[in-house]
Design a protein around this motif. Sequence first.
Motif, mmCIF file in Angstrom:
data_model
loop_
_atom_site.group_PDB
_atom_site.id
_atom_site.type_symbol
_atom_site.label_atom_id
_atom_site.label_comp_id
_atom_site.label_asym_id
_atom_site.label_seq_id
_atom_site.Cartn_x
_atom_site.Cartn_y
_atom_site.Cartn_z
ATOM 1 N N ILE A 120 4.112 -20.077 -81.324
ATOM 2 C CA ILE A 120 4.237 -21.484 -81.705
ATOM 3 C C ILE A 120 5.639 -21.978 -81.347
ATOM 4 C CG2 ILE A 120 4.196 -23.119 -83.635
ATOM 5 C CD1 ILE A 120 2.405 -21.103 -85.121
ATOM 6 N N SER A 121 5.721 -23.079 -80.606
ATOM 7 C CA SER A 121 7.046 -23.536 -80.154
ATOM 8 C C SER A 121 7.303 -25.027 -80.331
ATOM 9 C CB SER A 121 7.234 -23.204 -78.672
ATOM 10 O OG SER A 121 6.380 -24.003 -77.861
ATOM 11 N N ALA A 122 6.257 -25.827 -80.545
ATOM 12 C CA ALA A 122 6.386 -27.278 -80.341
ATOM 13 C C ALA A 122 6.850 -28.011 -81.592
ATOM 14 C CB ALA A 122 5.055 -27.844 -79.843
ATOM 15 N N PHE A 123 8.093 -27.777 -81.973
ATOM 16 C CA PHE A 123 8.671 -28.433 -83.145
ATOM 17 C C PHE A 123 10.148 -28.710 -82.893
ATOM 18 C CE2 PHE A 123 8.704 -23.825 -83.638
ATOM 19 C CZ PHE A 123 10.041 -23.562 -83.893
ATOM 20 N N ASN A 124 10.683 -29.659 -83.629
ATOM 21 C CA ASN A 124 12.091 -30.019 -83.547
ATOM 22 C C ASN A 124 12.859 -29.195 -84.580
ATOM 23 O OD1 ASN A 124 14.628 -31.167 -83.706
ATOM 24 N ND2 ASN A 124 13.908 -33.272 -83.862
ATOM 25 N N PRO A 125 13.702 -28.260 -84.156
ATOM 26 C CA PRO A 125 14.399 -27.402 -85.117
ATOM 27 C C PRO A 125 15.347 -28.148 -86.043
ATOM 28 C CG PRO A 125 14.427 -26.427 -82.933
ATOM 29 C CD PRO A 125 13.938 -27.835 -82.764
ATOM 30 N N ASN A 126 15.705 -29.380 -85.711
ATOM 31 C CA ASN A 126 16.552 -30.170 -86.603
ATOM 32 C C ASN A 126 15.768 -30.826 -87.739
ATOM 33 O OD1 ASN A 126 19.004 -29.659 -85.375
ATOM 34 N ND2 ASN A 126 18.892 -31.424 -84.017
ATOM 35 N N ASP A 127 14.445 -30.792 -87.639
ATOM 36 C CA ASP A 127 13.600 -31.404 -88.664
ATOM 37 C C ASP A 127 13.451 -30.441 -89.836
ATOM 38 O OD1 ASP A 127 11.657 -32.604 -90.207
ATOM 39 O OD2 ASP A 127 10.173 -32.760 -88.606
ATOM 40 N N MET A 128 13.855 -30.860 -91.015
ATOM 41 C CA MET A 128 13.748 -30.001 -92.187
ATOM 42 C C MET A 128 12.307 -29.654 -92.517
ATOM 43 S SD MET A 128 16.914 -29.486 -93.015
ATOM 44 C CE MET A 128 16.937 -28.938 -94.720
ATOM 45 N N ASN A 129 11.358 -30.448 -92.032
ATOM 46 C CA ASN A 129 9.940 -30.181 -92.253
ATOM 47 C C ASN A 129 9.284 -29.465 -91.064
ATOM 48 O OD1 ASN A 129 9.522 -31.177 -94.861
ATOM 49 N ND2 ASN A 129 9.381 -33.278 -94.125
ATOM 50 N N ALA A 130 10.075 -28.946 -90.138
ATOM 51 C CA ALA A 130 9.491 -28.290 -88.961
ATOM 52 C C ALA A 130 8.589 -27.133 -89.346
ATOM 53 C CB ALA A 130 10.600 -27.812 -88.024
ATOM 54 N N VAL A 131 8.909 -26.434 -90.424
ATOM 55 C CA VAL A 131 8.083 -25.314 -90.860
ATOM 56 C C VAL A 131 6.669 -25.767 -91.200
ATOM 57 C CG1 VAL A 131 8.666 -25.427 -93.329
ATOM 58 C CG2 VAL A 131 8.107 -23.217 -92.273
ATOM 59 N N ASP A 132 6.509 -27.030 -91.620
ATOM 60 C CA ASP A 132 5.166 -27.530 -91.926
ATOM 61 C C ASP A 132 4.277 -27.520 -90.691
ATOM 62 O OD1 ASP A 132 6.134 -27.940 -94.447
ATOM 63 O OD2 ASP A 132 6.223 -30.127 -94.313
ATOM 64 N N HIS A 133 4.863 -27.830 -89.537
ATOM 65 C CA HIS A 133 4.086 -27.792 -88.295
ATOM 66 C C HIS A 133 3.602 -26.374 -88.011
ATOM 67 C CE1 HIS A 133 2.882 -28.354 -84.117
ATOM 68 N NE2 HIS A 133 3.644 -27.309 -83.822
ATOM 69 N N ILE A 134 4.477 -25.390 -88.198
ATOM 70 C CA ILE A 134 4.089 -24.006 -87.949
ATOM 71 C C ILE A 134 2.975 -23.578 -88.891
ATOM 72 C CG2 ILE A 134 4.917 -21.614 -88.006
ATOM 73 C CD1 ILE A 134 7.654 -22.717 -87.140
ATOM 74 N N GLU A 135 3.120 -23.901 -90.163
ATOM 75 C CA GLU A 135 2.076 -23.549 -91.124
ATOM 76 C C GLU A 135 0.768 -24.259 -90.775
ATOM 77 O OE1 GLU A 135 3.597 -24.413 -94.977
ATOM 78 O OE2 GLU A 135 4.869 -22.614 -95.032
ATOM 79 N N ARG A 136 0.861 -25.498 -90.336
ATOM 80 C CA ARG A 136 -0.343 -26.254 -89.962
ATOM 81 C C ARG A 136 -1.050 -25.603 -88.780
ATOM 82 N NH1 ARG A 136 2.139 -30.742 -89.313
ATOM 83 N NH2 ARG A 136 2.015 -31.231 -91.534
ATOM 84 N N MET A 137 -0.278 -25.168 -87.781
ATOM 85 C CA MET A 137 -0.888 -24.506 -86.621
ATOM 86 C C MET A 137 -1.571 -23.192 -87.028
ATOM 87 S SD MET A 137 -0.652 -26.234 -83.805
ATOM 88 C CE MET A 137 -1.019 -27.656 -84.825
ATOM 89 N N ILE A 138 -0.951 -22.456 -87.941
ATOM 90 C CA ILE A 138 -1.546 -21.198 -88.381
ATOM 91 C C ILE A 138 -2.841 -21.452 -89.140
ATOM 92 C CG2 ILE A 138 -1.208 -19.206 -89.901
ATOM 93 C CD1 ILE A 138 1.782 -19.343 -89.171
ATOM 94 N N ARG A 139 -2.880 -22.515 -89.934
ATOM 95 C CA ARG A 139 -4.102 -22.825 -90.675
ATOM 96 C C ARG A 139 -5.195 -23.380 -89.760
ATOM 97 N NH1 ARG A 139 -0.198 -24.279 -94.978
ATOM 98 N NH2 ARG A 139 -0.576 -22.792 -96.685
ATOM 99 N N LEU A 140 -4.810 -24.149 -88.750
ATOM 100 C CA LEU A 140 -5.799 -24.684 -87.818
ATOM 101 C C LEU A 140 -6.383 -23.602 -86.921
ATOM 102 C CD1 LEU A 140 -4.102 -28.038 -86.700
ATOM 103 C CD2 LEU A 140 -6.255 -27.809 -87.957
ATOM 104 N N TYR A 141 -5.547 -22.605 -86.575
ATOM 105 C CA TYR A 141 -5.980 -21.533 -85.667
ATOM 106 C C TYR A 141 -5.659 -20.185 -86.318
ATOM 107 C CZ TYR A 141 -6.060 -25.384 -82.315
ATOM 108 O OH TYR A 141 -6.312 -26.574 -81.661
#
Length: 357
Positions: A120-141
Amino acid sequence: MPSLIIFPLFLYFFLAPTTGHAQSERHYCYSDAHIHFVNFFQRSEGIQALLTAMDQACIDHVMLTGLPVTKKWDENEPKEPRYVFGDDAPTYWYSASDVIVAEAVKDLPPAHRQRIHPFISAFNPNDMNAVDHIERMIRLYPGLWEGIGEVMTRHDDLTALNLGNPVRADSGGLPRIYELAARLDMPVIIHSNVTSQREHEPLYVEEMTRALSAYPDTKFIWAHAGVSMAINRRMKLDFIVGLLDRLLNKHVHLYIDLSWSLLNHYLLDENGKPDSEWLELIEKYPDRFMLGSDAVGRFGNIGKALHAYNPFLDALNEATAHRVARDNFLALLPKQAVTLPYTGDKTKTLVDDGDDS
């Protein structure tokens, strides 16, 4: 997919002199620890082209990731750019890149699927909520993802071109990601240049060491050992071997990706002879190095890219050489499928904006 765009930035390695690279004293099969499924326009030759290239080159396994940024075609440009640095238009964070990778991989037959290791790579590391994208990808797939990255931090001209504030290896959104990675046993590959294009000192190394020290249970793969081709065009960093030795000794979960920008500038000299200091370093830490092509959307040359390391591999102890060529990357992957449970708590998916209507 739209017609593919060719990117000269990543062609240097493949067009570099290859004298002596074709023959090897040993037979190797490989893991490619660094492949981007798409280019900076989110376009790709496709998963079948990748599998064909793997079969032709004895590449058993690949790390597969997208690109977290995409190039803008600005309204003031009369022609679509052919290259990420082809005009002054910026790049911007593009989260759909992970979906492109997942959709390409998820329905592969098991014999192919087990050879592909999506990150998983497609997130902005400066975003404090970037981890939410990673968790969302794991739940979707669920069960699909095996790592995180390439996390784009200090990255030459791309840092200046990308919209938003520059990213560091210890940027604000990354601590929660590093914690999640350790909990889920997912390695993190990070691009963090050790210096700028003009300073012959480890200008940015403290950003990396702060992350390594703060998250000792996270498995970090340092892309290109902090070196880039843009830096190589101006200077050779004579401190890099000593720096890596100190860091590898101190941080047991630090690993080094030897992909493309290191080969013809550090590992091999102008005559194709292996560098003795690098050989000694890798023999000292035989489980901590891996190879990668850093291919970007095109896969026909990944075999050539990995086979070019053969003169260097041949100079290593044979057991070490096979670890570097194939096994070290596989040893870092999660031991079980990565999943996250749905909690049933809507506060995990809805932001409370104070409106009860």
